[in-house]
Design a protein around this motif. Structure first.
Motif, mmCIF file in Angstrom:
data_model
loop_
_atom_site.group_PDB
_atom_site.id
_atom_site.type_symbol
_atom_site.label_atom_id
_atom_site.label_comp_id
_atom_site.label_asym_id
_atom_site.label_seq_id
_atom_site.Cartn_x
_atom_site.Cartn_y
_atom_site.Cartn_z
ATOM 1 N N GLY A 181 0.816 11.608 -7.423
ATOM 2 C CA GLY A 181 1.977 11.830 -7.836
ATOM 3 C C GLY A 181 2.812 10.441 -8.443
ATOM 4 O O GLY A 181 3.691 9.759 -9.587
ATOM 5 N N ILE A 182 2.950 9.583 -6.915
ATOM 6 C CA ILE A 182 3.749 8.932 -6.906
ATOM 7 C C ILE A 182 3.639 7.823 -6.092
ATOM 8 O O ILE A 182 4.170 6.578 -6.102
ATOM 9 N N ARG A 183 2.482 7.636 -5.490
ATOM 10 C CA ARG A 183 2.237 6.295 -4.517
ATOM 11 C C ARG A 183 1.221 5.433 -5.423
ATOM 12 O O ARG A 183 0.435 6.324 -6.269
ATOM 13 N N VAL A 184 1.628 4.578 -6.244
ATOM 14 C CA VAL A 184 1.159 3.504 -6.940
ATOM 15 C C VAL A 184 0.909 2.176 -6.476
ATOM 16 O O VAL A 184 1.230 1.463 -5.601
ATOM 17 N N PRO A 185 -0.117 1.469 -7.325
ATOM 18 C CA PRO A 185 -0.165 0.134 -7.169
ATOM 19 C C PRO A 185 0.791 -0.900 -7.276
ATOM 20 O O PRO A 185 1.627 -0.536 -8.162
ATOM 21 N N PHE A 186 1.420 -1.593 -6.466
ATOM 22 C CA PHE A 186 2.253 -3.023 -6.422
ATOM 23 C C PHE A 186 2.360 -3.679 -6.382
ATOM 24 O O PHE A 186 1.358 -4.256 -5.432
ATOM 25 N N ILE A 187 2.638 -5.215 -6.934
ATOM 26 C CA ILE A 187 2.219 -6.326 -6.375
ATOM 27 C C ILE A 187 3.876 -7.183 -6.530
ATOM 28 O O ILE A 187 4.399 -6.947 -8.129
ATOM 29 N N ILE A 188 3.665 -8.047 -5.750
ATOM 30 C CA ILE A 188 4.383 -9.497 -6.525
ATOM 31 C C ILE A 188 4.071 -10.641 -5.836
ATOM 32 O O ILE A 188 3.415 -10.912 -5.013
ATOM 33 N N HIS A 189 4.652 -11.427 -7.019
ATOM 34 C CA HIS A 189 3.286 -12.579 -7.364
ATOM 35 C C HIS A 189 4.545 -13.804 -7.654
ATOM 36 O O HIS A 189 5.160 -13.844 -9.071
ATOM 37 N N TYR A 190 4.722 -14.798 -6.588
ATOM 38 C CA TYR A 190 5.897 -15.302 -6.830
ATOM 39 C C TYR A 190 5.836 -16.837 -5.782
ATOM 40 O O TYR A 190 6.380 -16.585 -5.012
ATOM 41 N N PRO A 191 4.481 -17.845 -5.938
ATOM 42 C CA PRO A 191 4.279 -19.121 -4.920
ATOM 43 C C PRO A 191 5.005 -19.606 -4.654
ATOM 44 O O PRO A 191 4.925 -20.546 -3.667
ATOM 45 N N ALA A 192 6.085 -19.952 -4.871
ATOM 46 C CA ALA A 192 7.362 -20.552 -5.179
ATOM 47 C C ALA A 192 8.539 -20.015 -3.801
ATOM 48 O O ALA A 192 8.811 -20.440 -2.776
ATOM 49 N N GLN A 193 7.943 -18.857 -2.753
ATOM 50 C CA GLN A 193 8.763 -17.999 -2.258
ATOM 51 C C GLN A 193 7.298 -17.318 -1.854
ATOM 52 O O GLN A 193 7.690 -17.055 -0.210
ATOM 53 N N MET A 208 -0.250 -11.591 1.300
ATOM 54 C CA MET A 208 0.735 -10.555 1.804
ATOM 55 C C MET A 208 -0.052 -9.105 1.878
ATOM 56 O O MET A 208 0.319 -8.963 0.771
ATOM 57 N N LYS A 209 0.060 -8.983 2.560
ATOM 58 C CA LYS A 209 -0.059 -7.456 3.408
ATOM 59 C C LYS A 209 1.739 -6.485 3.737
ATOM 60 O O LYS A 209 1.448 -6.980 5.044
ATOM 61 N N TYR A 210 2.006 -6.168 2.424
ATOM 62 C CA TYR A 210 3.520 -5.310 3.223
ATOM 63 C C TYR A 210 3.671 -3.989 3.280
ATOM 64 O O TYR A 210 3.587 -3.241 2.337
ATOM 65 N N GLU A 211 3.025 -3.421 4.847
ATOM 66 C CA GLU A 211 2.847 -1.518 4.907
ATOM 67 C C GLU A 211 3.820 -0.593 4.772
ATOM 68 O O GLU A 211 3.388 0.362 4.446
ATOM 69 N N PRO A 212 5.424 -1.580 4.706
ATOM 70 C CA PRO A 212 6.535 -0.375 4.739
ATOM 71 C C PRO A 212 6.738 0.254 3.631
ATOM 72 O O PRO A 212 6.060 -0.046 2.324
ATOM 73 N N MET A 213 7.092 1.492 3.381
ATOM 74 C CA MET A 213 7.158 1.971 2.255
ATOM 75 C C MET A 213 8.017 1.419 1.050
ATOM 76 O O MET A 213 9.598 1.201 1.384
ATOM 77 N N PRO A 248 0.862 -1.426 0.108
ATOM 78 C CA PRO A 248 -0.368 0.251 0.084
ATOM 79 C C PRO A 248 0.805 1.225 0.126
ATOM 80 O O PRO A 248 0.423 2.044 -0.694
ATOM 81 N N GLN A 249 2.265 1.258 0.177
ATOM 82 C CA GLN A 249 3.186 2.397 0.304
ATOM 83 C C GLN A 249 3.933 2.088 0.090
ATOM 84 O O GLN A 249 5.421 1.826 -0.616
ATOM 85 N N ALA A 250 3.879 2.001 -2.116
ATOM 86 C CA ALA A 250 4.463 1.718 -2.683
ATOM 87 C C ALA A 250 5.054 2.753 -3.882
ATOM 88 O O ALA A 250 3.262 3.822 -4.661
ATOM 89 N N TYR A 251 6.343 3.237 -4.084
ATOM 90 C CA TYR A 251 6.746 4.680 -4.661
ATOM 91 C C TYR A 251 7.504 3.701 -6.045
ATOM 92 O O TYR A 251 7.629 2.945 -6.247
#
Length: 497
Positions: free
Chosen positions: A328-340, A345-350, A79-82
């Protein structure tokens, strides 16, 4: 030079860079297809002008993104991806290098932007590792940087500039920039209208074909979508699929339909991975290049202000594309990697778009880039996996920086200092991001010491950057900081008011 013909190992300099960390000779590394848990296929999807409020998984029900939402549900979202810039070209330069693009003198969208050959792009690294590499979509890296096939792409399909029509193109160069030809590698493609095509769908088709053609070998694919950038064009049938959406303005439904074409494409990519049993062992990144544009809609006024958006949405945040406000700078961001990565998950830090390249590199034991020439620059981003897997305490970043034209910002912990001369008052503002992420309440008067400390810290960072040779801006840069000159925040604001 980079490329498959080069005999090299990970332990020595590649075009002036030394990869280090847990590095070993290339001959000692297991073939990627035999060791997917640590050396997966890679797909980096970068959308265009998709705001924080333009995905369902962020809690919005006036947009329909089931495949993007499923990608988030199956992985981790931030949620805090820049991004490193609030406009397209500089943001993409930061993504592909893992380095603040200002270190190359890239501050805006200029045709002469230049990432030097001594600085590896992520596909150049992957090509050198023996991967088959593809770049599909929008390039926008500046002519001196080189074209995709010159910078690590075995295969390229897309256009070279920053904007394009979705339904029309020319057969040759020389016309209007937004009608420039599409290229398959270095050869021009027939005009889009001859096949009744639509740009987003064409990019999806090429991405699916690339995966199909390379499913039996290690591959890297960068899908640089133009969606959901202006112009507002939608293929037949998509608006009708969204009759159920409860929207505050019919232009939002139109935009949601344009987004749905993109979402269908994400689904097609993931379905293709599944059909080859590669979905669990393919590391997929999804991110937007910057936030919501203020210029949107068919009705006047097309330039929107806070709370007036009719198409793309920054969600609860202030500002738009081009600003250093959150919108202008905070955007959607996802990492998808079921192997690990565990699903849901929801990772809060920027985190930052600068982290994507280092995160990829670390999967191959390349933990940092050490400079061996003056031209080479180490990563500014970090490997996110140790934080996601609980192997490392703390947070990936204490401080992030932004500069574009006269706008700049620094976020240090939960405090953010920012200047915006378009959608802002052009004064130095201070916001408490923990309690006021919407940037409603300027704390610069209440917390003068914090504001001054952040201004000094930003100026110390900026003093290390080259001057932008392509523009007279910024006019508010403290060029004398290295010689002891300090900008007093209180006095600066008094002059501006």
């Amino acid at each position: 030079m980079f490329g498959k013909g080069k005999k090299s190992s990970l332990a020595f300099a590649i075009a002036g860079l030394l990869y280090s960390g847990s590095t070993v000779n290339a001959q000692e590394i297991e073939p990627p297809r035999d060791n997917l848990a640590s050396q997966p296929n890679i797909i980096v999807i970068y959308t265009d002008d998709q705001g924080w409020g333009d995905v369902g998984y962020h809690g919005f029900d006036d947009i329909h993104t089931p495949n993007i939402d499923a990608l988030a549900a199956g992985g981790v979202h931030f949620p805090q991806a820049y991004v490193s810039a609030s406009v397209c070209g500089p943001s993409r330069a930061g993504l592909l290098t893992g380095v603040y693009q200002q270190r190359f003198g890239i501050y805006g969208n200029f045709a002469q932007n230049h990432i030097p050959r001594s600085q590896p792009l992520m596909m150049e690294m992957m090509q050198d590792l023996g991967y088959t590499t593809g770049v599909i979509g929008k390039w926008h890296m500046g002519e001196p940087t080189g074209r995709p096939n010159e910078r690590g792409a075995d295969f390229f399909y897309g256009f070279h500039g920053g904007s394009h029509n979705y339904m029309f193109s020319d057969a040759v160069e020389g016309g209007k920039p937004w009608l420039s030809p599409l290229y398959r590698n270095t050869a021009t493609e027939p005009p889009i209208q001859e096949s009744n095509g639509y740009l987003t769908e064409l990019f999806t088709d090429e991405a699916v074909a690339f995966i199909e053609n390379n499913a039996d070998k290690p591959f890297f694919l960068h899908v640089a979508h133009f969606a959901v950038h202006h112009p507002w064009q939608v293929p037949d049938g998509y608006i009708e699929r969204l009759d159920h959406l409860d929207v505050h303005h019919e232009e939002r439904r139109f935009f949601a339909a344009q987004t749905l074409v993109l979402d269908d494409g994400i689904g097609a990519i993931m379905d293709t991975l599944k059909s080859h049993q590669l979905d669990k062992d393919t590391l997929v990144f999804f991110m937007s290049d910057n936030g919501t544009p203020s210029g949107q809609g068919f009705e006047e006024p097309r330039k929107k202000k806070r709370g007036e958006t009719t198409m793309s949405s920054p969600g609860p945040f202030n500002g738009f594309k081009g600003d250093t406000y959150e919108g202008g700078i905070r955007v959607p961001f996802i990492i998808h990697y079921p192997a690990q990565i565990k699903p849901g998950m929801k990772y809060e830090p920027m985190v930052s778009s600068l982290d994507i390249f280092p995160t990829i590199a670390a999967r191959f034991g390349i933990n940092e880039i050490e400079t061996t020439t003056a031209a080479a620059i180490p990563f500014d981003g970090v490997d996110l996996f140790p934080y996601l897997l609980g192997e490392k305490d703390g947070e990936p970043h204490q401080t992030l920086y932004w500069r574009r034209d006269n706008d700049y910002a620094i976020r240090d912990g939960n405090w953010k200092l920012t200047v915006n001369d378009d959608n802002g008052p052009a004064t130095i503002q201070l916001f408490d991001m923990a309690n006021d992420p919407g940037e409603w309440h300027d704390r610069v008067i209440d917390e003068p010491n914090i504001a001054q400390a952040l201004k000094d810290k930003f100026d110390a960072w900026e003093a290390t950057l080259p001057i932008n040779k392509l523009s007279h801006k910024p006019t508010n840069r403290n060029n004398g900081f290295s010689d002891g000159e300090r900008v007093n925040v209180k006095e600066f604001n008094q002059r501006m008011n």
